[in-house]
Design an enzyme around this catalytic site. Structure first.
Site, PDB file in Angstrom:
ATOM      1  N   GLN A 172      41.265  25.030  35.068  1.00 26.29           N
ATOM      2  CA  GLN A 172      39.843  24.790  35.497  1.00 26.29           C
ATOM      3  C   GLN A 172      39.697  24.216  36.521  1.00 26.29           C
ATOM      4  OE1 GLN A 172      37.078  25.942  33.781  1.00 26.29           O
ATOM      5  NE2 GLN A 172      37.918  27.152  32.042  1.00 26.29           N
ATOM      6  N   GLY A 193      44.174  33.325  37.304  1.00 24.56           N
ATOM      7  CA  GLY A 193      43.431  34.081  38.439  1.00 24.56           C
ATOM      8  C   GLY A 193      41.924  34.392  37.925  1.00 24.56           C
ATOM      9  N   HIS A 194      41.633  34.787  36.860  1.00 27.00           N
ATOM     10  CA  HIS A 194      39.937  35.050  36.587  1.00 27.00           C
ATOM     11  C   HIS A 194      39.276  33.768  36.420  1.00 27.00           C
ATOM     12  CE1 HIS A 194      39.482  34.539  32.161  1.00 27.00           C
ATOM     13  NE2 HIS A 194      40.619  34.473  32.181  1.00 27.00           N
ATOM     14  N   THR A 230      57.508  44.015  34.434  1.00 26.94           N
ATOM     15  CA  THR A 230      57.153  44.387  35.929  1.00 26.94           C
ATOM     16  C   THR A 230      56.139  43.608  36.658  1.00 26.94           C
ATOM     17  OG1 THR A 230      57.627  46.662  35.383  1.00 26.94           O
ATOM     18  CG2 THR A 230      56.116  46.418  37.202  1.00 26.94           C
ATOM     19  N   CYS A 315      35.468  29.173  19.225  1.00 24.17           N
ATOM     20  CA  CYS A 315      36.984  29.773  19.446  1.00 24.17           C
ATOM     21  C   CYS A 315      36.879  31.106  19.886  1.00 24.17           C
ATOM     22  CB  CYS A 315      37.558  29.518  18.167  1.00 24.17           C
ATOM     23  SG  CYS A 315      37.254  30.839  16.886  1.00 24.17           S
TER      24      CYS A 315
END
Ligand code: PLP
Length: 366
Positions: A172, A193-194, A230, A315
């Site tokens: 955060q 990333g998001h 990968t 949750c």
């Protein structure tokens, strides 16, 4: 819709979309392959690593791409537990708290603002010094946005426990607050990333200088043997581009909007409590308690009126459960709502969010 749930997942940045699409346009290829196209994808992956490392002020070899914050947290805690007891703060995200608890870890208490008290922490470290393997304290809390005193915690560990892994979940905080991996003695830092404008499914664990952790995912020798599987080169390119853009964003603008919403709600909603109000916080989070209002009802009513917020205590399944963060702070937890702003938030959003929230509270209080 007015979207004030950026802490859950923020908008894809154009720089991230372009970087991802550039890699995808190279065509199908596994970056570990030997042919020209595979090498081009591999070059994009390494460029992304270099860019992110440069923005973090670390060597590229210390950035390991993962699938996101949860994997990074699980990895750091599980590998840290191999070295001894895990000490973790009472306000950690479940991605840290659940594996740490499973290892029989020791909880670090927090004060009423949700911060680790450094003097009490030092006492705990001295008491456990011979058996600590890992200390995990998040940079900013996902519900309240409260920042932890990581520099001071790092200093205590450097003095009493230099061999343990100091892990921080910076999911955060990254790009919104200072993060100094080396100066604070961090041995592992989780990123996602998001939360910063890249797609879901990419993240990183940034390792301290010379730190080696037993891999969580085993099989192939990708990511220099740190993580099998990968690598997502397109995701990594998007992540690096998003980080670079986010680091130069005007977060003081966002802080101003957050403060405006906080002050206006305080003036309009009787009994409003702002959790972590007196502590340093990231500029994006506002976590309030509204006595006499059921949080789940408020979230639904706001949604029906066109405002997306979170209860801050739900949750992953969406079911209501008590907030461990608020409980650790000794807060009542009534009507807990989280408004989280992002790089796309405007003053019009804030004005509309205020009107909707005030109306919803009035109706729910009957
Ligand atoms: N840690 C914190 C503080 C978070 O807020 C989140 C997501 O909400 C995570 C970890 C998990 O991150 P991810 O969704 O990338 O797995």
């Amino acid at each position: 819709m007015i979207y004030l749930d950026h802490a859950a997942s923020t908008a894809l940045r154009p720089e991230a979309r372009a970087a991802r699409d550039d890699v995808l346009a190279l065509g199908p290829a596994n970056p570990t392959g030997a042919h020209a196209r595979a090498q081009a994808v591999r070059a994009a992956l390494e460029d992304a690593r270099e860019s992110l490392a440069c923005d973090l002020g670390v060597a590229p070899g210390r950035v390991v791409f993962t699938s996101g914050g949860t994997e990074s947290d699980n990895w750091a805690v599980r590998a840290g537990a191999e070295r001894g007891t895990v000490l973790y703060s009472a306000v950690e995200h479940p991605a840290v708290a659940v594996p740490a608890e499973a290892t029989g870890g020791t909880v670090i208490p927090v004060d009423t603002e949700g911060r680790v008290d450094v003097t009490a922490f030092e006492g705990l470290v001295v008491d456990h010094r011979d058996r600590i393997g890992c200390v995990s304290v998040m940079a900013a809390n996902n519900e309240t946005g409260v920042l932890q005193p990581l520099a001071e915690i790092g200093e205590v560990l450097g003095t009493h426990c230099p061999g343990c892994i100091f892990h921080s979940d910076a999911v955060q905080a990254f790009t919104k607050a200072v993060l100094d991996v080396d100066a604070w003695g961090l041995g592992a830092v989780s990123l996602s990333g998001h939360k910063i404008g890249a797609p879901v499914g990419i993240g990183a664990l940034v390792l301290g200088e010379g730190v080696e952790l037993t891999p969580l995912l085993v099989g192939g020798g990708q990511e220099r043997g740190h993580r099998a599987g990968t690598p997502d080169a397109a995701g990594a390119a998007a992540f690096a581009a998003a980080a670079h853009a986010a680091l130069t964003d005007d977060w003081e603008r966002v802080r101003g909007l957050r403060d405006e919403l906080e002050a206006s709600l305080g003036a309009e909603v009787e009994g409003l409590v702002v959790h972590g109000q007196d502590a340093p916080r990231v500029p994006t989070h506002l976590h309030v308690g509204i006595p006499g209002v059921a949080a789940d009802m408020a979230v639904i009513a706001c949604d029906m009126a066109g405002l997306a917020v979170s209860s801050g205590s739900s949750c992953s399944s969406g079911a209501q459960e008590a907030s461990a963060t608020l409980a650790a702070m000794g807060a009542a937890g009534d009507g807990a709502l989280r408004f989280s702003l992002g790089w796309t938030t405007t003053s019009e959003d804030i004005a509309a969010a205020l009107d909707i929230t005030v109306d919803v509270v009035r109706r729910l209080r009957g």
